[in-house]
Design a protein around this motif. Structure first.
Motif, PDB file in Angstrom:
ATOM      1  N   TYR A 407     -44.252 -22.147  46.313  1.00  0.00           N
ATOM      2  CA  TYR A 407     -42.784 -22.124  46.370  1.00  0.00           C
ATOM      3  C   TYR A 407     -42.289 -22.090  47.804  1.00  0.00           C
ATOM      4  N   LYS A 408     -43.007 -21.311  48.660  1.00  0.00           N
ATOM      5  CA  LYS A 408     -42.573 -21.198  50.063  1.00  0.00           C
ATOM      6  C   LYS A 408     -42.702 -22.558  50.766  1.00  0.00           C
ATOM      7  N   LYS A 409     -43.796 -23.279  50.467  1.00  0.00           N
ATOM      8  CA  LYS A 409     -43.972 -24.611  51.059  1.00  0.00           C
ATOM      9  C   LYS A 409     -42.868 -25.552  50.600  1.00  0.00           C
ATOM     10  N   ARG A 410     -42.534 -25.461  49.317  1.00  0.00           N
ATOM     11  CA  ARG A 410     -41.472 -26.318  48.788  1.00  0.00           C
ATOM     12  C   ARG A 410     -40.125 -25.976  49.417  1.00  0.00           C
ATOM     13  N   PHE A 411     -39.875 -24.683  49.617  1.00  0.00           N
ATOM     14  CA  PHE A 411     -38.627 -24.265  50.252  1.00  0.00           C
ATOM     15  C   PHE A 411     -38.543 -24.796  51.685  1.00  0.00           C
ATOM     16  N   ASP A 412     -39.646 -24.620  52.455  1.00  0.00           N
ATOM     17  CA  ASP A 412     -39.658 -25.097  53.849  1.00  0.00           C
ATOM     18  C   ASP A 412     -39.455 -26.608  53.915  1.00  0.00           C
ATOM     19  N   ALA A 413     -40.101 -27.327  52.997  1.00  0.00           N
ATOM     20  CA  ALA A 413     -39.949 -28.785  52.969  1.00  0.00           C
ATOM     21  C   ALA A 413     -38.517 -29.179  52.633  1.00  0.00           C
ATOM     22  N   LEU A 414     -37.941 -28.433  51.711  1.00  0.00           N
ATOM     23  CA  LEU A 414     -36.551 -28.698  51.312  1.00  0.00           C
ATOM     24  C   LEU A 414     -35.596 -28.471  52.472  1.00  0.00           C
ATOM     25  N   MET A 415     -35.790 -27.394  53.202  1.00  0.00           N
ATOM     26  CA  MET A 415     -34.933 -27.090  54.356  1.00  0.00           C
ATOM     27  C   MET A 415     -35.076 -28.172  55.422  1.00  0.00           C
ATOM     28  N   LEU A 416     -36.320 -28.602  55.664  1.00  0.00           N
ATOM     29  CA  LEU A 416     -36.572 -29.644  56.665  1.00  0.00           C
ATOM     30  C   LEU A 416     -35.933 -30.967  56.243  1.00  0.00           C
ATOM     31  N   GLN A 417     -36.052 -31.268  54.990  1.00  0.00           N
ATOM     32  CA  GLN A 417     -35.473 -32.504  54.454  1.00  0.00           C
ATOM     33  C   GLN A 417     -33.969 -32.543  54.651  1.00  0.00           C
ATOM     34  N   ILE A 510     -27.059 -27.109  47.298  1.00  0.00           N
ATOM     35  CA  ILE A 510     -27.977 -26.732  48.376  1.00  0.00           C
ATOM     36  C   ILE A 510     -27.247 -26.651  49.708  1.00  0.00           C
ATOM     37  N   VAL A 511     -26.403 -27.644  49.969  1.00  0.00           N
ATOM     38  CA  VAL A 511     -25.637 -27.646  51.230  1.00  0.00           C
ATOM     39  C   VAL A 511     -24.712 -26.438  51.288  1.00  0.00           C
ATOM     40  N   GLN A 512     -24.023 -26.160  50.172  1.00  0.00           N
ATOM     41  CA  GLN A 512     -23.108 -25.015  50.144  1.00  0.00           C
ATOM     42  C   GLN A 512     -23.858 -23.695  50.340  1.00  0.00           C
ATOM     43  N   LEU A 513     -24.999 -23.568  49.695  1.00  0.00           N
ATOM     44  CA  LEU A 513     -25.779 -22.344  49.825  1.00  0.00           C
ATOM     45  C   LEU A 513     -26.306 -22.165  51.244  1.00  0.00           C
ATOM     46  N   LYS A 514     -26.644 -23.276  51.902  1.00  0.00           N
ATOM     47  CA  LYS A 514     -27.136 -23.203  53.278  1.00  0.00           C
ATOM     48  C   LYS A 514     -26.040 -22.852  54.270  1.00  0.00           C
ATOM     49  N   ASN A 516     -22.575 -21.885  53.531  1.00  0.00           N
ATOM     50  CA  ASN A 516     -21.444 -21.042  53.146  1.00  0.00           C
ATOM     51  C   ASN A 516     -21.944 -19.669  52.702  1.00  0.00           C
ATOM     52  N   LYS A 517     -21.770 -18.668  53.548  1.00  0.00           N
ATOM     53  CA  LYS A 517     -22.264 -17.305  53.265  1.00  0.00           C
ATOM     54  C   LYS A 517     -21.587 -16.712  52.036  1.00  0.00           C
ATOM     55  N   VAL A 518     -20.284 -16.976  51.873  1.00  0.00           N
ATOM     56  CA  VAL A 518     -19.554 -16.453  50.707  1.00  0.00           C
ATOM     57  C   VAL A 518     -20.131 -17.039  49.427  1.00  0.00           C
ATOM     58  N   PHE A 519     -20.452 -18.330  49.446  1.00  0.00           N
ATOM     59  CA  PHE A 519     -21.009 -19.017  48.280  1.00  0.00           C
ATOM     60  C   PHE A 519     -22.321 -18.373  47.844  1.00  0.00           C
ATOM     61  N   ARG A 520     -23.089 -17.901  48.822  1.00  0.00           N
ATOM     62  CA  ARG A 520     -24.380 -17.270  48.504  1.00  0.00           C
ATOM     63  C   ARG A 520     -24.219 -15.934  47.800  1.00  0.00           C
ATOM     64  N   SER A 521     -23.032 -15.349  47.886  1.00  0.00           N
ATOM     65  CA  SER A 521     -22.807 -14.052  47.233  1.00  0.00           C
ATOM     66  C   SER A 521     -22.451 -14.207  45.758  1.00  0.00           C
ATOM     67  N   SER A 552     -32.749 -18.880  42.127  1.00  0.00           N
ATOM     68  CA  SER A 552     -32.848 -17.472  42.532  1.00  0.00           C
ATOM     69  C   SER A 552     -33.830 -17.312  43.695  1.00  0.00           C
ATOM     70  N   TYR A 553     -34.941 -18.054  43.642  1.00  0.00           N
ATOM     71  CA  TYR A 553     -35.923 -18.011  44.726  1.00  0.00           C
ATOM     72  C   TYR A 553     -35.334 -18.603  46.006  1.00  0.00           C
ATOM     73  N   PHE A 554     -34.623 -19.713  45.859  1.00  0.00           N
ATOM     74  CA  PHE A 554     -33.988 -20.366  47.011  1.00  0.00           C
ATOM     75  C   PHE A 554     -33.005 -19.418  47.702  1.00  0.00           C
ATOM     76  N   LEU A 555     -32.204 -18.717  46.894  1.00  0.00           N
ATOM     77  CA  LEU A 555     -31.236 -17.746  47.444  1.00  0.00           C
ATOM     78  C   LEU A 555     -31.950 -16.618  48.184  1.00  0.00           C
TER      79      LEU A 555
END
Length: 567
Positions: A407-417, A510-514, A516-521, A552-555
């Motif tokens: 999951y961590k590898k997938r998250f890092d790849a997603l962020m890089l993408q 994904i863009v909003q979660l990255k 927008n801090k309020v959106f993450r709440s 949930s993992y992404f958050l």
């Protein structure tokens, strides 16, 4: 979850009652002088008898309204609202039968029949709009807001209460209809609590308490005390909160739902003060109320959940088993009766978890009995079982560690993408499809180009997050037909329409979660709805399908990343 019951409100209507049988006076006496309720009931019955003798339909209906006031929050009140609907359906009475459906909806709401209440509010609203009855529309909107709270759509409920109070204030309805004004102020204060906007809740509470004390009947004053006590609890002022709540409880002897809600928060205040011996009896009081009044099912559910947690800490397995069995029973009722409202209390996660815990406790109980009967419990068989359990535990640890690494590898790849995607220059939308491909679609090039430009604008403006779309609806909005649109999406996006909508919504999330801090709440459900999905489950499935990880993992990873950056 807290669900408030508000005293029945009767809209002002002209009346030709005699002085001793005045409609407004008797209604006011029901509210302000509950100690004289039996005397008032005799007055109403006497009045109703005369109205029937005179065959005065309006007075008969108003008499039934007074009986609804007297029997409010009971099934009897629902039956009297049915009588009003039946009598006024084909009669030319101002405001009826819409008001009958409204009153029935209110009483169904008080009795926790939320789906049926919604049906009646919908009918009442159609009639109120047709007859241009603003007062009824305001009241219906108020109760729709309360139903939004039941379905855990707190943000939408807050918007409704803000709009309602704003309308009432701007149009001077607070002068003409003081009770509806106070109901709206209270609902807004409560909604601020639910959305954890506590400073705003404090301001509105003070406004409501002052207005309530100025009212001759001190209308809703106990509810303002209750809500203020909850705000104090949420602000961690447990002594102040408990004092307000205990004062409020003295007013709720005949209102089981409000009393149960009050007991819940008295427990929470005492529990935070580590006064366990004082706190637990309040949960058992709610249990006792629920046995007599099933309409407090949501308060009972929370009480059983808290009892389960308390007994888990104390190690009282027998008491905990009882709490879990009762919790499973109310979950079954809620899932059957309230599933259409999308109530979060009953989910696919919590109920199986409770069943698992129950089975574990029963297993533990049987194991203890076996140990007492067999003093030689550390036999070869037991050791073998312990070895197997150890191997299973090690296997589980290895599995979860490996899964987390993946999951961590997938998250890092997603962020890089998405970092790369953010930096890339966007090409003109009409250039995304090669000319040869355009010809293969069998649609004129100029139509394809026009649709692609509009589709690009549709994505950039995030209209997909505003409302639900079908292929036909979107085609109509883009001034094309569904066949053309389907082909163009298939050729340009490499997927069908449904997958395309999920794809752009997940990209947007994904863009909003990255960014927008309020959106993450927000909760997962709130995020899902905000980006265009109907519910949390469909959002989670689509998110995992695209990214290989759960939202949930992404958050959680975003939160960890933010902590590292601020450290």
């Amino acid at each position: 979850m807290l669900f408030f019951s508000i005293i029945f409100f009767v809209f002002g209507i002209s009346s030709s009652f005699s002085q001793e049988n005045n409609f407004e006076k008797v209604n006011s006496d029901f509210i302000s002088k509950p100690e004289n309720s039996e005397k008032n009931l005799l007055t109403v019955k006497s009045y109703l008898k005369k109205a029937k003798k005179d065959n005065d339909l309006l007075k008969i209906v108003e008499g039934y309204e007074l009986l609804i006031t007297h029997y409010s929050h009971t099934k009897t009140a629902i039956s009297y609202s049915d009588s009003i609907i039946l009598l006024s359906k084909n009669a030319k009475l101002d405001g009826y039968p819409g008001k009958g459906y409204l009153l029935k909806g209110i009483q169904l709401y008080y009795n926790s029949k939320y789906n049926e209440a919604l049906d009646n509010f919908a009918i009442a609203n159609d009639l109120a709009i047709t007859s241009k009855n603003i007062a009824q529309q305001v009241s219906i909107k108020h109760y729709i807001g309360l139903l939004k709270n039941v379905s855990d759509e707190k943000e939408e409920a807050l918007t409704i209460f803000q709009e309602n109070l704003d309308f009432i204030t701007k149009n001077d309805y607070h002068k003409r209809d003081k009770q509806q004004y106070l109901k709206s102020v209270f609902a807004l204060a409560d909604s601020y609590n639910k959305n954890r906007l506590l400073d705003s809740a404090e301001v509105v509470h003070q406004r409501g308490i002052v207005a309530s004390l100025e009212d001759p009947d001190k209308y809703l004053y106990p509810w303002f005390l209750l809500s203020h006590g909850i705000t104090s609890y949420l602000k961690e002022d447990y002594t102040k909160g408990k004092d307000s709540l205990q004062k409020a409880a003295t007013f709720f002897e005949t209102n089981e739902k409000a009393l149960s809600s009050t007991y819940l928060y008295i427990y929470k205040c005492l529990e935070k003060q580590h006064k366990n011996n004082e706190s637990l009896p309040y949960l058992y009081k709610i249990d006792s109320i629920y046995q007599q009044h099933p309409k407090v099912v949501f308060q009972a559910r929370e009480a059983y959940e808290l009892l389960n947690a308390a007994h888990k800490i104390s190690g009282d397995d027998a008491a905990r088993l009882t709490a879990i069995e009762k919790l499973l029973a109310v979950d079954d009722i809620i899932s059957k009766d309230y599933q259409n409202l999308g109530k979060k209390i009953v989910t696919k996660y919590e109920t199986p978890l409770l069943i698992s815990e129950k089975e574990a406790l029963l297993s533990k109980k049987e194991e203890l009995i076996t140990k007492l009967e067999d003093s030689n419990f550390l036999s070869r068989k037991t050791i073998l079982v312990l070895i197997i359990i150890s191997v299973l535990l090690l296997g589980a640890i290895f599995y979860f560690s490996r899964r987390n690494a993946v999951y961590k590898k997938r998250f890092d790849a997603l962020m890089l993408q998405y970092e790369h995607k953010h930096k890339e220059e966007k090409e003109e939308v009409v250039k995304k499809l090669p000319v040869a491909a355009k010809n293969a679609v069998g649609i004129p090039k100029e139509i394809i180009d026009a649709v692609l430009i509009k589709l690009d604008k549709f994505e950039k403006n995030h209209r997909f997050a505003k409302k639900s779309y079908t292929l036909t609806k979107l085609a109509k909005e883009l001034d094309t037909n569904s066949t053309y649109l389907s082909k163009i999406i298939n050729m340009t996006k490499g997927m069908n329409f449904a997958n395309y909508m999920n794809e752009i919504r997940i990209d947007y999330a994904i863009v909003q979660l990255k960014e927008n801090k309020v959106f993450r709440s927000y909760t997962i459900k709130a995020i899902a709805i905000d980006v265009g999905f109907n519910n949390a489950q469909s959002f989670s499935v689509a998110f995992h399908k695209k990214t290989g990880i759960h939202p949930s993992y992404f958050l959680k990873q975003l939160e960890n990343q933010e902590l590292k950056e601020t450290a």
